[in-house]
Design an enzyme around this catalytic site. Structure first.
Site, PDB file in Angstrom:
ATOM      1  N   PRO A 201       0.832  -1.220   0.000  1.00 57.71           N
ATOM      2  CA  PRO A 201       0.000   0.000   0.000  1.00 57.71           C
ATOM      3  C   PRO A 201       0.855   1.254   0.000  1.00 57.71           C
ATOM      4  O   PRO A 201       1.912   1.310   0.634  1.00 57.71           O
ATOM      5  CB  PRO A 201      -0.807  -0.133   1.303  1.00 57.71           C
ATOM      6  CG  PRO A 201      -0.754  -1.574   1.668  1.00 57.71           C
ATOM      7  CD  PRO A 201       0.557  -2.087   1.165  1.00 57.71           C
ATOM      8  N   GLY A 204       2.156   3.980  -4.934  1.00 57.54           N
ATOM      9  CA  GLY A 204       1.875   4.814  -6.100  1.00 57.54           C
ATOM     10  C   GLY A 204       1.273   4.082  -7.278  1.00 57.54           C
ATOM     11  O   GLY A 204       1.443   4.509  -8.424  1.00 57.54           O
ATOM     12  N   THR A 206      -2.005   3.665  -8.056  1.00 58.99           N
ATOM     13  CA  THR A 206      -3.072   4.488  -8.639  1.00 58.99           C
ATOM     14  C   THR A 206      -2.492   5.711  -9.349  1.00 58.99           C
ATOM     15  O   THR A 206      -2.940   6.077 -10.443  1.00 58.99           O
ATOM     16  CB  THR A 206      -4.045   4.933  -7.539  1.00 58.99           C
ATOM     17  OG1 THR A 206      -4.540   3.780  -6.854  1.00 58.99           O
ATOM     18  CG2 THR A 206      -5.215   5.701  -8.122  1.00 58.99           C
ATOM     19  N   GLU A 422      15.644   1.829  28.319  1.00 58.06           N
ATOM     20  CA  GLU A 422      16.030   2.269  26.976  1.00 58.06           C
ATOM     21  C   GLU A 422      17.549   2.296  26.823  1.00 58.06           C
ATOM     22  O   GLU A 422      18.067   2.003  25.745  1.00 58.06           O
ATOM     23  CB  GLU A 422      15.444   3.654  26.682  1.00 58.06           C
ATOM     24  CG  GLU A 422      13.924   3.727  26.747  1.00 58.06           C
ATOM     25  CD  GLU A 422      13.247   2.718  25.833  1.00 58.06           C
ATOM     26  OE1 GLU A 422      13.831   2.383  24.780  1.00 58.06           O
ATOM     27  OE2 GLU A 422      12.149   2.257  26.173  1.00 58.06           O
ATOM     28  N   ASP A 499       8.780  -6.312  23.371  1.00 62.69           N
ATOM     29  CA  ASP A 499      10.105  -6.824  23.019  1.00 62.69           C
ATOM     30  C   ASP A 499      10.100  -8.349  23.000  1.00 62.69           C
ATOM     31  O   ASP A 499      10.657  -8.972  22.090  1.00 62.69           O
ATOM     32  CB  ASP A 499      11.145  -6.318  24.023  1.00 62.69           C
ATOM     33  CG  ASP A 499      11.203  -4.796  24.068  1.00 62.69           C
ATOM     34  OD1 ASP A 499      10.925  -4.168  23.022  1.00 62.69           O
ATOM     35  OD2 ASP A 499      11.515  -4.249  25.137  1.00 62.69           O
TER      36      ASP A 499
END
Length: 656
Positions: A201, A204, A206, A422, A499
């Site tokens: 999807p 490009g 179309t 993190e 995770d």
């Protein structure tokens, strides 16, 4: 357009009201101004008494005026002596011929109520559905819903399509054929009747079909696959016939069918056998594309994300005999797409499309258009006249990591644990081999995540080695292990749920699909269940013993990389602390700060960081047990025994 419709409705209602008033006035009593209606005998008596001064005789109707000026009306029954009585009593006589209505007027007046009802019914039917038999009306089930764009309306050309050079080259022959068909016909060649565009999807498909029509200057019919299918059997087939009839009248032209898999799925899989609506529609489409009657000059272009589910008869030569793959753009294609979309926005001099393209791997054309739009929105919010590189970086962070939830209030203890989590991801990902470089680490809540560690590849990758996949497994467990090392096993939170899910999926695919297991070898043990729920997977025909080995091999992969990540964090405990403190201070650190931390240097502040205003002291916060634990020596935390901690039920909330 809406104003024109409103004016038309107002005019219609004004005309209806005028007609109604006219009819009402016509049928109302014509002697509305008369004050009395006399019997004929009374009229004769008043004439003899000299009270009548003037009469107007119109057929059998007599309108008169008394000497006082009051009017009256009466009816003449055919009295032959009336004129003598009027003349003897000196009454002024005015004679008029009786008013004669034409036959057409009489018919109109008698039929007017019925005609008015029919007109109102037609008006409301047109308002609801576009006319009784017109397009969209209740009698137009079998009419095609295809929308036509003429060559004057379609301004899109192949110059507006970027990042799909191979696809543009494939469809270039179609454009050339539509411009000069004799060039191919003189040599006995024929252009493909159908072109199937396949790709993810937003790539490009179309836009490319629209550019073909715009480049060739031919009419362009566009319709969705779902527009053919209705609850009534035969309606879809009728719409297919009508669409091709319209296309023949405008040939040469292009028909574009978007999401053709809605109607072109393989036959025999439905509940209704061969008589259901979808299969009849597909059968009619197959006949129209390549049946006894040829459709010269009509090229059908279709787009789908799932070419594997289409019927084989639809893909054979003579129908969709050319497949064009419109894939995700590479780094050069992304740069070209960005330049196309950047034409619409005022850019600052520091904007570098090549740098943005390198930092957006896996982005489709639609994603890049959204990136440019988000950058323009950021510039508008800040009241800037130009879109700068900083705005593009903010837009990229928003798309990749989610929207910053600045209104979310987190306790200091939760922020610190998120920072450790993190930092664990970043350090492990930095040190394992063949892992993508760390792009940004943040403890600012974004989307549904409390913190984000982003990695961006230095170049596009089209395949993954076993070493790279195992490095991803290690980095995914880095956050959970950082919590475990700092706070102990019993203090590990649920923040690593995603995770764990991703790591398990990678390990299972390595064993069952990609043949990256030393013990089980390069065999397929699991395949995608195309008919299952949401594209789920199912085990191939394997024995119970092999299934047990698969589970053991997945567990060995996870355990091996889990221990490798633990050892990396233990060996780099000092860097874990430094990165955590840096995150607590700046909330977000970039690649250059991570590089300095891992090199043992002072990280410094981010380029766009602003020193916070400490003139207003923060409100005092009650320390939780987790915060108190974080202030104790780490050796005590690792060896802490929490088996005797009392766990209490939360109970009911109190109302304040």
């Amino acid at each position: 357009m809406k104003n024109n419709d409103m004016l038309k409705n107002i005019l219609v209602w004004v005309v209806v009201a005028t007609i109604l008033m006219t009819v009402f006035n016509h049928f109302s009593t014509q002697g509305q101004s008369a004050t009395s209606r006399l019997d004929y005998s009374d009229f004769i008596d008043q004439v003899h008494q000299g009270q009548v001064s003037q009469v107007i005789i119109e057929g059998q109707t007599i309108r008169g005026v008394y000497g006082s000026g009051q009017s009256f009306t009466t009816y003449n029954p055919g009295d032959p002596g009336l004129m003598g009585d009027l003349l003897d009593n000196r009454v002024k006589i005015t004679a008029k011929p009786p008013e004669q209505q034409s036959v057409l007027m009489q018919i109109f007046i008698s039929w007017f109520p019925m005609l008015l009802l029919i007109g109102v019914w037609i008006f409301f039917m047109r308002s609801m559905g576009g006319g009784v038999g017109g397009k969209g009306g209740p009698m137009s089930f079998g009419k095609s819903k295809a929308r036509m764009m003429t060559e004057d309306q379609n301004k899109v050309t192949l110059d507006d399509v970027a990042g799909a050079d191979e696809a543009k080259q494939e469809v270039g022959e179609i454009v050339d054929f539509l411009k000069d068909p004799t060039k191919y016909q003189n040599l006995g060649g024929s252009i493909p009747r159908g072109v199937l565009m396949v790709g993810p999807p937003g790539t490009g498909k179309t836009l490319l079909a629209k550019a073909i029509a715009g480049e060739a200057k031919v009419p362009f019919f566009t319709i969705s696959g779902s527009d053919f299918v209705e609850m009534f059997v035969g309606v879809g087939a009728s719409r297919v016939r009508d669409m091709f009839e319209q296309a023949k009248a405008h040939a040469p032209c292009i028909i574009f069918i978007d999401e053709i898999d809605a109607v072109g799925r393989s036959r025999g899989s439905g509940m209704g056998g061969g008589n259901d609506e979808r299969e009849q529609t597909l059968n009619q489409m197959l006949v129209e594309m390549d049946g006894f009657e040829g459709n010269e000059g009509i090229i059908v272009i279709a787009a789908t994300n799932r070419a594997d589910v289409l019927d084989p008869a639809l893909l054979r030569p003579g129908r969709f005999d050319r497949q064009v793959t419109v894939g995700l753009p590479d780094i050069r294609g992304r740069e070209q797409i960005l330049k196309v979309h950047m034409r619409k926005v005022p850019l600052a001099e520091d904007v570098r499309p090549s740098y943005i393209a390198r930092g957006t791997p896996g982005f489709s054309g639609a994603d890049l258009a959204n990136l440019v739009n988000e950058a323009a929105l950021f510039a508008a919010r800040e009241n800037d006249k130009l879109v700068t590189q900083k705005h593009f970086e903010k837009a990229k962070d928003k798309i990749l990591m989610g929207v910053e939830r600045k209104s979310m209030v987190m306790k200091e203890s939760e922020r610190r644990m998120t920072a450790y989590h993190e930092a664990g991801h970043a350090i492990v990902g930095y040190l394992v081999p063949e892992h993508d470089p760390v792009y940004k680490v943040s403890i600012m809540p974004r989307g549904r995540a409390l913190g984000v560690t982003m990695y961006l590849p230095e170049e596009d990758s089209y395949s993954y080695s076993k070493r790279k996949l195992e490095s991803q497994l290690s980095s995914l467990y880095g956050g959970r292990l950082a919590e475990e090392i700092i706070y102990g096993e019993d203090a590990v939170t649920t923040g690593a749920s995603n995770d764990i899910e991703r790591a398990t999926a990678i390990a299972r695919n390595m064993v069952t699909k990609w043949g990256l297991s030393d013990n089980l070898g390069p065999l397929l043990y699991e395949e995608e269940d195309r008919g299952g729920f949401m594209g789920s997977s199912r085990n191939a025909n394997v024995s119970g013993e092999v299934s047990k080995k698969i589970d053991e091999e997945i567990r060995n992969l996870i355990d091996r990389n889990y221990e490798r990540a633990r050892q990396i964090l233990v060996d780099n405990h000092d860097k874990l602390e430094i990165m955590t403190e840096c995150l607590m201070k700046y909330e977000t650190i970039d690649k250059y700060q991570v590089d300095r931390i891992m090199a043992g240097e002072e990280p410094g502040a981010p380029k766009d960081w602003i020193e916070p205003d400490d003139s207003i002291p923060p409100a005092p916060e009650v320390k939780s047990s987790l915060e108190e634990a974080s202030e104790k020596p780490k050796e005590d935390l690792i060896e802490k025994d929490m088996s005797n901690d009392e766990v209490k039920e939360p109970g009911e909330p109190k109302l304040h």
